[in-house]
Design a protein around this motif. Structure first.
Motif, PDB file in Angstrom:
ATOM      1  N   LYS A  19     -11.382   5.534   9.843  1.00 51.61           N
ATOM      2  CA  LYS A  19     -12.436   5.102   8.911  1.00 51.61           C
ATOM      3  C   LYS A  19     -11.901   4.166   7.838  1.00 51.61           C
ATOM      4  N   TYR A  20     -10.565   4.044   7.759  1.00 55.48           N
ATOM      5  CA  TYR A  20      -9.975   3.147   6.778  1.00 55.48           C
ATOM      6  C   TYR A  20      -9.467   1.840   7.402  1.00 55.48           C
ATOM      7  N   ASP A  21      -9.833   1.570   8.641  1.00 52.00           N
ATOM      8  CA  ASP A  21      -9.306   0.392   9.336  1.00 52.00           C
ATOM      9  C   ASP A  21      -9.516  -0.908   8.563  1.00 52.00           C
ATOM     10  N   GLU A  22     -10.648  -1.024   7.884  1.00 50.01           N
ATOM     11  CA  GLU A  22     -10.952  -2.282   7.183  1.00 50.01           C
ATOM     12  C   GLU A  22     -10.050  -2.519   5.973  1.00 50.01           C
ATOM     13  N   TYR A  59      -5.278  -1.089   1.325  1.00 50.27           N
ATOM     14  CA  TYR A  59      -5.490  -2.028   0.228  1.00 50.27           C
ATOM     15  C   TYR A  59      -6.993  -2.081  -0.016  1.00 50.27           C
ATOM     16  N   ILE A  60      -7.422  -1.335  -1.045  1.00 49.23           N
ATOM     17  CA  ILE A  60      -8.847  -1.103  -1.272  1.00 49.23           C
ATOM     18  C   ILE A  60      -9.362  -1.997  -2.390  1.00 49.23           C
ATOM     19  N   PRO A  61     -10.362  -2.849  -2.119  1.00 50.76           N
ATOM     20  CA  PRO A  61     -10.945  -3.684  -3.186  1.00 50.76           C
ATOM     21  C   PRO A  61     -11.674  -2.818  -4.212  1.00 50.76           C
ATOM     22  N   THR A  62     -11.443  -3.106  -5.485  1.00 53.49           N
ATOM     23  CA  THR A  62     -12.151  -2.411  -6.561  1.00 53.49           C
ATOM     24  C   THR A  62     -12.651  -3.446  -7.559  1.00 53.49           C
ATOM     25  N   THR A  63     -13.372  -2.982  -8.544  1.00 54.05           N
ATOM     26  CA  THR A  63     -13.914  -3.880  -9.556  1.00 54.05           C
ATOM     27  C   THR A  63     -12.818  -4.684 -10.249  1.00 54.05           C
ATOM     28  N   ASN A  64     -11.677  -4.061 -10.475  1.00 55.37           N
ATOM     29  CA  ASN A  64     -10.613  -4.689 -11.248  1.00 55.37           C
ATOM     30  C   ASN A  64      -9.473  -5.262 -10.414  1.00 55.37           C
ATOM     31  N   GLY A  65      -9.523  -5.078  -9.103  1.00 59.79           N
ATOM     32  CA  GLY A  65      -8.447  -5.610  -8.270  1.00 59.79           C
ATOM     33  C   GLY A  65      -8.280  -4.802  -7.000  1.00 59.79           C
ATOM     34  N   ILE A  66      -7.062  -4.812  -6.467  1.00 59.09           N
ATOM     35  CA  ILE A  66      -6.764  -4.120  -5.218  1.00 59.09           C
ATOM     36  C   ILE A  66      -6.008  -2.835  -5.525  1.00 59.09           C
ATOM     37  N   ALA A  67      -6.464  -1.738  -4.942  1.00 61.12           N
ATOM     38  CA  ALA A  67      -5.775  -0.457  -5.066  1.00 61.12           C
ATOM     39  C   ALA A  67      -4.941  -0.219  -3.819  1.00 61.12           C
ATOM     40  N   GLY A  73       0.290  12.403   6.708  1.00 56.44           N
ATOM     41  CA  GLY A  73      -0.143  13.739   7.093  1.00 56.44           C
ATOM     42  C   GLY A  73      -1.260  13.742   8.107  1.00 56.44           C
ATOM     43  N   PRO A  74      -1.469  14.876   8.765  1.00 55.10           N
ATOM     44  CA  PRO A  74      -2.474  14.974   9.838  1.00 55.10           C
ATOM     45  C   PRO A  74      -3.898  14.823   9.317  1.00 55.10           C
ATOM     46  N   GLU A  75      -4.706  14.111  10.092  1.00 54.18           N
ATOM     47  CA  GLU A  75      -6.123  13.980   9.750  1.00 54.18           C
ATOM     48  C   GLU A  75      -6.808  15.332   9.886  1.00 54.18           C
ATOM     49  N   ASN A  76      -7.951  15.465   9.257  1.00 52.39           N
ATOM     50  CA  ASN A  76      -8.754  16.695   9.313  1.00 52.39           C
ATOM     51  C   ASN A  76      -8.039  17.896   8.708  1.00 52.39           C
ATOM     52  N   THR A  77      -7.134  17.625   7.769  1.00 52.10           N
ATOM     53  CA  THR A  77      -6.542  18.698   6.974  1.00 52.10           C
ATOM     54  C   THR A  77      -6.919  18.464   5.524  1.00 52.10           C
ATOM     55  N   GLU A  78      -6.718  19.482   4.691  1.00 50.40           N
ATOM     56  CA  GLU A  78      -7.114  19.366   3.286  1.00 50.40           C
ATOM     57  C   GLU A  78      -6.378  18.229   2.600  1.00 50.40           C
ATOM     58  N   PRO A  79      -7.099  17.379   1.872  1.00 44.13           N
ATOM     59  CA  PRO A  79      -6.458  16.242   1.206  1.00 44.13           C
ATOM     60  C   PRO A  79      -5.756  16.628  -0.097  1.00 44.13           C
ATOM     61  N   ILE A  80      -4.687  15.898  -0.361  1.00 43.55           N
ATOM     62  CA  ILE A  80      -4.002  15.948  -1.658  1.00 43.55           C
ATOM     63  C   ILE A  80      -3.934  14.523  -2.188  1.00 43.55           C
ATOM     64  N   VAL A 137     -11.602   4.351  -6.561  1.00 43.25           N
ATOM     65  CA  VAL A 137     -10.715   4.492  -5.395  1.00 43.25           C
ATOM     66  C   VAL A 137     -11.053   5.776  -4.639  1.00 43.25           C
ATOM     67  N   LEU A 138     -11.242   6.865  -5.349  1.00 47.08           N
ATOM     68  CA  LEU A 138     -11.559   8.140  -4.711  1.00 47.08           C
ATOM     69  C   LEU A 138     -12.906   8.089  -3.990  1.00 47.08           C
ATOM     70  N   PHE A 139     -13.854   7.340  -4.550  1.00 48.30           N
ATOM     71  CA  PHE A 139     -15.160   7.184  -3.902  1.00 48.30           C
ATOM     72  C   PHE A 139     -15.005   6.498  -2.546  1.00 48.30           C
ATOM     73  N   VAL A 140     -14.185   5.447  -2.496  1.00 45.27           N
ATOM     74  CA  VAL A 140     -13.973   4.737  -1.233  1.00 45.27           C
ATOM     75  C   VAL A 140     -13.229   5.622  -0.236  1.00 45.27           C
ATOM     76  N   LEU A 141     -12.273   6.402  -0.707  1.00 47.69           N
ATOM     77  CA  LEU A 141     -11.530   7.291   0.193  1.00 47.69           C
ATOM     78  C   LEU A 141     -12.446   8.360   0.787  1.00 47.69           C
ATOM     79  N   ASP A 142     -13.534   8.663   0.090  1.00 50.99           N
ATOM     80  CA  ASP A 142     -14.580   9.535   0.621  1.00 50.99           C
ATOM     81  C   ASP A 142     -14.025  10.909   1.023  1.00 50.99           C
TER      82      ASP A 142
END
Length: 314
Positions: A19-22, A59-67, A73-80, A137-142
């Motif tokens: 889901k982060y390919d873009e 490299y995530i576009p945000t209002t103020n620049g690139i994050a 770690g393995p997908e479908n596990t609890e995020p940190i 950034v957290l919103f985009v990471l979903d």
């Protein structure tokens, strides 16, 4: 039959798509970097070789620049979510990432105001906007729900995020949080850091590390080279005056489990930090022996064990 085959292939393709390919495309400010910028990014990549786990860079576009976010770690596990200390960049987690990412999906974010691979286009005017940037950034990471681990300045950021946006935050781990529970106390080590400003850049770093770490010789030379180049660049470390300790009422409003670890030779915190941490509704504080402010490096194995045990109990 052909329709069913196409449908099956489509399902397989969708299932395999990240889901982060873009966000994988490396931006021009890195690919076309020159001079000290290129030297820094090359040094950053060298430090990433210390991680000993597979990772992807976003490299995530945000209002103020690139994050810039490093994901392991393995997908479908609890995020940190990892928030680094001042000027340290996300690569500071190299002694901890293997342990943390074994059973968790880990997102290490480079703060846009400091050395790292994040890049600011539009000026940030205050600490509130820094917190808003993290939220973007957290919103985009979903992430549905996640834990936050913050070190030093990142600990202050973690608490600020938790106070304003606690719904998705499952727990907090604060490693020697700066200006969070108490003011930075006057000490010999603080004085040494001020005096170090009179020395050459190389000696400044050496003197500073002596006060921040109980085992400076254990810090990787590869990481130190990246750290050194980062400090030599134009710094945008502002708004430090906005980082005031949180009130007791604010801290006690944190309902999620909170683990606070400090070093026994910590120039930023003292026993008062642990006392306050233990008054939180679900708070626990502990002192790690034979460690300074950089306890995640000084006593990486012990700190990793403490963090994993805490996370497993949530």
């Amino acid at each position: 039959m052909r329709i069913f085959l196409l449908l099956a292939l489509s399902i397989i393709f969708i299932g395999c798509t990240n889901k982060y390919d873009e966000y994988h495309k490396v931006p021009d400010y890195i690919t076309e970097a020159s001079g000290s910028d290129k030297a820094y990014f090359d040094a950053y990549d060298e430090t990433l070789k210390l991680w000993d786990v597979s990772y992807e860079e976003l490299y995530i576009p945000t209002t103020n620049g690139i994050a810039h976010v490093i994901v392991s770690g393995p997908e479908n596990t609890e995020p940190i979510v990892l928030l680094h200390g001042m000027n340290a960049s996300a690569t500071m987690w190299y002694p901890n990432i293997e342990a943390l990412s074994k059973n968790h999906r880990v997102f290490a974010i480079d703060l846009i105001l400091e050395p790292g691979k994040s890049h600011m286009y539009n000026e940030i005017e205050g600490m509130d906007e820094v917190i808003d940037w993290y939220q973007e950034v957290l919103f985009v990471l979903d992430l549905e729900a996640f834990h936050i681990i913050g070190a030093s300045k990142g600990g202050w950021m973690a608490v600020s995020l938790a106070l304003d946006h606690s719904a998705k935050i499952k727990s907090l781990i604060l490693l020697s949080p700066a200006q969070t529970f108490t003011w930075i106390r006057p000490s010999t080590d603080v004085f040494k850091n001020v005096v170090a400003l009179l020395y050459s850049e190389e000696k400044q770093i050496a003197k500073s590390l002596e006060t921040l770490s109980s085992r400076p010789s254990h810090i990787s030379d590869i990481y130190l080279e990246q750290y050194r180049i980062g400090l030599s660049q134009n710094m945008k470390n502002r708004f430090m005056a906005s980082m005031k300790p949180f009130s007791n009422d604010e801290l006690r409003s944190l309902q999620m489990p909170v683990l606070v670890l400090i070093g026994d030779d910590d120039m930023i915190n003292a026993d008062k930090t642990i006392e306050i941490a233990n008054t939180l509704p679900n708070g626990t504080g502990e002192v790690i022996r034979n460690s300074g402010h950089f306890l995640s490096i000084d006593q990486a194995e012990t700190v990793n064990e403490k963090m994993l045990s805490f996370l497993a109990s949530q």
